[in-house]
Write a protein that holds these residues in place. Structure first.
Motif, mmCIF file in Angstrom:
data_model
loop_
_atom_site.group_PDB
_atom_site.id
_atom_site.type_symbol
_atom_site.label_atom_id
_atom_site.label_comp_id
_atom_site.label_asym_id
_atom_site.label_seq_id
_atom_site.Cartn_x
_atom_site.Cartn_y
_atom_site.Cartn_z
ATOM 1 N N SER A 1 3.244 -33.993 14.668
ATOM 2 C CA SER A 1 3.395 -32.702 14.303
ATOM 3 C C SER A 1 2.144 -32.053 14.747
ATOM 4 O O SER A 1 2.400 -30.690 14.994
ATOM 5 N N SER A 2 0.925 -32.384 14.812
ATOM 6 C CA SER A 2 -0.162 -31.831 15.106
ATOM 7 C C SER A 2 0.320 -31.357 16.842
ATOM 8 O O SER A 2 -0.347 -30.095 17.205
ATOM 9 N N LEU A 3 0.550 -32.246 17.641
ATOM 10 C CA LEU A 3 0.843 -31.758 18.712
ATOM 11 C C LEU A 3 1.935 -30.562 19.102
ATOM 12 O O LEU A 3 1.953 -29.899 19.915
ATOM 13 N N LEU A 4 2.774 -30.823 18.265
ATOM 14 C CA LEU A 4 4.054 -29.879 18.288
ATOM 15 C C LEU A 4 3.382 -28.470 17.731
ATOM 16 O O LEU A 4 3.642 -27.205 18.409
ATOM 17 N N HIS A 5 2.485 -28.515 16.812
ATOM 18 C CA HIS A 5 1.821 -27.359 16.186
ATOM 19 C C HIS A 5 1.063 -26.678 17.139
ATOM 20 O O HIS A 5 0.944 -25.508 17.445
ATOM 21 N N CYS A 6 0.336 -27.443 18.199
ATOM 22 C CA CYS A 6 -0.449 -26.918 19.325
ATOM 23 C C CYS A 6 0.299 -26.244 20.257
ATOM 24 O O CYS A 6 -0.147 -25.623 20.883
ATOM 25 N N SER A 7 1.415 -26.743 20.380
ATOM 26 C CA SER A 7 2.425 -26.262 21.211
ATOM 27 C C SER A 7 3.326 -25.050 20.885
ATOM 28 O O SER A 7 4.255 -24.563 21.262
ATOM 29 N N ASP A 8 2.813 -24.520 19.680
ATOM 30 C CA ASP A 8 3.360 -23.173 19.180
ATOM 31 C C ASP A 8 4.831 -23.549 18.709
ATOM 32 O O ASP A 8 5.798 -22.941 18.720
ATOM 33 N N ASN A 9 5.101 -24.932 18.288
ATOM 34 C CA ASN A 9 6.440 -25.471 17.860
ATOM 35 C C ASN A 9 6.283 -25.633 16.183
ATOM 36 O O ASN A 9 6.477 -26.892 15.858
ATOM 37 N N SER A 10 5.805 -24.740 15.513
ATOM 38 C CA SER A 10 5.723 -25.085 14.142
ATOM 39 C C SER A 10 6.827 -25.498 13.204
ATOM 40 O O SER A 10 6.744 -26.361 12.429
ATOM 41 N N GLN A 11 7.951 -25.028 13.606
ATOM 42 C CA GLN A 11 9.052 -25.204 12.736
ATOM 43 C C GLN A 11 9.419 -27.133 13.137
ATOM 44 O O GLN A 11 9.865 -27.444 12.079
ATOM 45 N N GLU A 12 9.373 -27.197 14.291
ATOM 46 C CA GLU A 12 9.462 -28.788 14.718
ATOM 47 C C GLU A 12 8.708 -29.679 13.995
ATOM 48 O O GLU A 12 8.850 -30.504 13.656
ATOM 49 N N ALA A 13 7.407 -29.061 13.974
ATOM 50 C CA ALA A 13 6.224 -29.759 13.554
ATOM 51 C C ALA A 13 6.446 -29.983 11.895
ATOM 52 O O ALA A 13 6.263 -31.106 11.496
ATOM 53 N N HIS A 14 7.063 -28.923 11.293
ATOM 54 C CA HIS A 14 7.369 -29.056 9.839
ATOM 55 C C HIS A 14 8.640 -30.001 9.699
ATOM 56 O O HIS A 14 8.532 -30.794 8.613
ATOM 57 N N ASN A 15 9.323 -30.024 10.439
ATOM 58 C CA ASN A 15 10.608 -30.801 10.486
ATOM 59 C C ASN A 15 10.228 -32.368 10.592
ATOM 60 O O ASN A 15 10.736 -33.422 9.889
ATOM 61 N N VAL A 16 9.238 -32.643 11.545
ATOM 62 C CA VAL A 16 8.836 -33.967 11.541
ATOM 63 C C VAL A 16 8.038 -34.593 10.241
ATOM 64 O O VAL A 16 8.341 -35.525 9.870
ATOM 65 N N LEU A 17 7.337 -33.766 9.668
ATOM 66 C CA LEU A 17 6.559 -33.929 8.607
ATOM 67 C C LEU A 17 7.351 -34.222 7.276
ATOM 68 O O LEU A 17 7.437 -35.211 6.440
ATOM 69 N N GLN A 18 8.572 -33.371 7.301
ATOM 70 C CA GLN A 18 9.601 -33.544 6.349
ATOM 71 C C GLN A 18 10.436 -34.886 6.615
ATOM 72 O O GLN A 18 10.616 -35.522 5.691
ATOM 73 N N GLN A 19 10.561 -35.157 7.722
ATOM 74 C CA GLN A 19 11.638 -36.305 7.904
ATOM 75 C C GLN A 19 10.608 -37.661 7.675
ATOM 76 O O GLN A 19 11.221 -38.799 7.272
ATOM 77 N N CYS A 20 9.456 -37.510 8.046
ATOM 78 C CA CYS A 20 8.640 -38.618 7.798
ATOM 79 C C CYS A 20 8.279 -38.846 6.548
ATOM 80 O O CYS A 20 8.483 -40.080 5.838
ATOM 81 N N GLN A 21 8.199 -37.796 5.778
ATOM 82 C CA GLN A 21 8.086 -38.123 4.213
ATOM 83 C C GLN A 21 9.430 -38.810 3.523
ATOM 84 O O GLN A 21 9.332 -39.556 2.907
ATOM 85 N N GLN A 22 10.477 -38.219 3.836
ATOM 86 C CA GLN A 22 11.791 -38.681 3.531
ATOM 87 C C GLN A 22 11.827 -40.293 4.048
ATOM 88 O O GLN A 22 12.276 -41.166 3.208
ATOM 89 N N GLN A 23 11.447 -40.426 5.053
ATOM 90 C CA GLN A 23 11.409 -42.048 5.604
ATOM 91 C C GLN A 23 10.693 -42.886 4.588
ATOM 92 O O GLN A 23 10.875 -44.059 4.146
ATOM 93 N N LEU A 24 9.342 -42.336 4.270
ATOM 94 C CA LEU A 24 8.730 -43.295 3.254
ATOM 95 C C LEU A 24 9.382 -43.178 2.090
ATOM 96 O O LEU A 24 9.036 -44.269 1.239
ATOM 97 N N ILE A 25 10.106 -42.072 1.449
ATOM 98 C CA ILE A 25 10.643 -42.369 0.263
ATOM 99 C C ILE A 25 11.954 -43.403 0.116
ATOM 100 O O ILE A 25 11.902 -44.192 -0.814
ATOM 101 N N ALA A 26 12.301 -43.609 1.286
ATOM 102 C CA ALA A 26 13.624 -44.724 1.749
ATOM 103 C C ALA A 26 13.032 -45.728 1.440
ATOM 104 O O ALA A 26 13.669 -46.905 0.957
ATOM 105 N N VAL A 27 11.754 -46.149 2.055
ATOM 106 C CA VAL A 27 11.091 -47.448 2.016
ATOM 107 C C VAL A 27 10.331 -47.780 0.745
ATOM 108 O O VAL A 27 10.348 -49.105 0.625
ATOM 109 N N LEU A 28 10.105 -46.811 -0.060
ATOM 110 C CA LEU A 28 9.496 -47.144 -1.098
ATOM 111 C C LEU A 28 9.933 -48.196 -2.019
ATOM 112 O O LEU A 28 9.385 -49.153 -2.476
ATOM 113 N N PRO A 29 11.286 -48.356 -2.323
ATOM 114 C CA PRO A 29 11.569 -49.543 -3.174
ATOM 115 C C PRO A 29 11.595 -50.829 -2.618
ATOM 116 O O PRO A 29 11.501 -51.977 -3.225
#
Length: 188
Positions: free
Chosen positions: A93-121
């Protein structure tokens, strides 16, 4: 976000061999860091996607557990896997943000959070691992909010004919994402 950055055959092999997948993840992390230090942002970004994918494979791989010694080792492995996955997501996400791709950086963060929710149980009975997952999820959420707020602030600055807000805001958000990455690494 493209979810296939590793060869499909190799991906399947890594799923079946989590120990080798961990070794590959470490190799990719080292390669990614070297590329970043050499100023090869595109290469570092490609390697970061691959690192995140390898970390996800390890995180979601089914692993055999049979006795107490294995359980203790599994806890340590699970902790390392969660930290590595989270750190890889933050770094990408940081690399994408530095490359001026904030939307993709945001998507990566969101998908990582969703993956952690999936493995929580899978870790519902281990309070230490649950706390680590919740910490990582919180870091993803905070970083995601920073990116969204930064984007809104930048849009306001652009609409107000000020370009200095973009570089300052981008730098500030990148620094915050890096700090979140460092906090997760310190937990390990």
């Amino acid at each position: 976000m493209n979810t296939q950055h590793l060869c499909p055959v190799y991906t399947k092999w890594l799923q079946l061999n989590p120990i080798d997948a961990r070794k590959h993840r470490h190799f990719l992390q080292d390669s990614m860091q070297k590329a970043r230090l050499q100023g090869q942002l595109d290469k570092a970004c490609t390697l970061a996607y691959q690192t995140l994918e390898a970390a996800k494979l390890v995180l979601t791989a089914l692993q055999n557990v049979s006795n107490q010694n294995v359980l203790n080792h599994k806890d340590n492995s699970a902790r390392e896997d969660i930290i590595s996955y989270s750190a890889a997501g933050m770094y990408l996400s940081s690399l994408l943000h530095c490359s001026d791709n904030s939307q993709e950086a945001h998507n990566v963060l969101q998908q990582c959070q969703q993956q952690l929710i999936a493995v929580l149980p899978l870790h519902a009975t281990n309070h230490t691992i649950l706390a680590l997952i919740k910490t990582a999820m919180h870091a993803f959420e905070q970083s995601s909010l920073l990116l969204v707020n930064n984007k809104l602030a930048n849009n306001g600055a652009v609409n107000g004919n000020s370009d200095s807000g973009h570089s300052v805001g981008s730098s500030s958000a990148s620094k915050r994402i890096h700090r979140a990455h460092n906090r997760l690494s310190l937990v390990h």
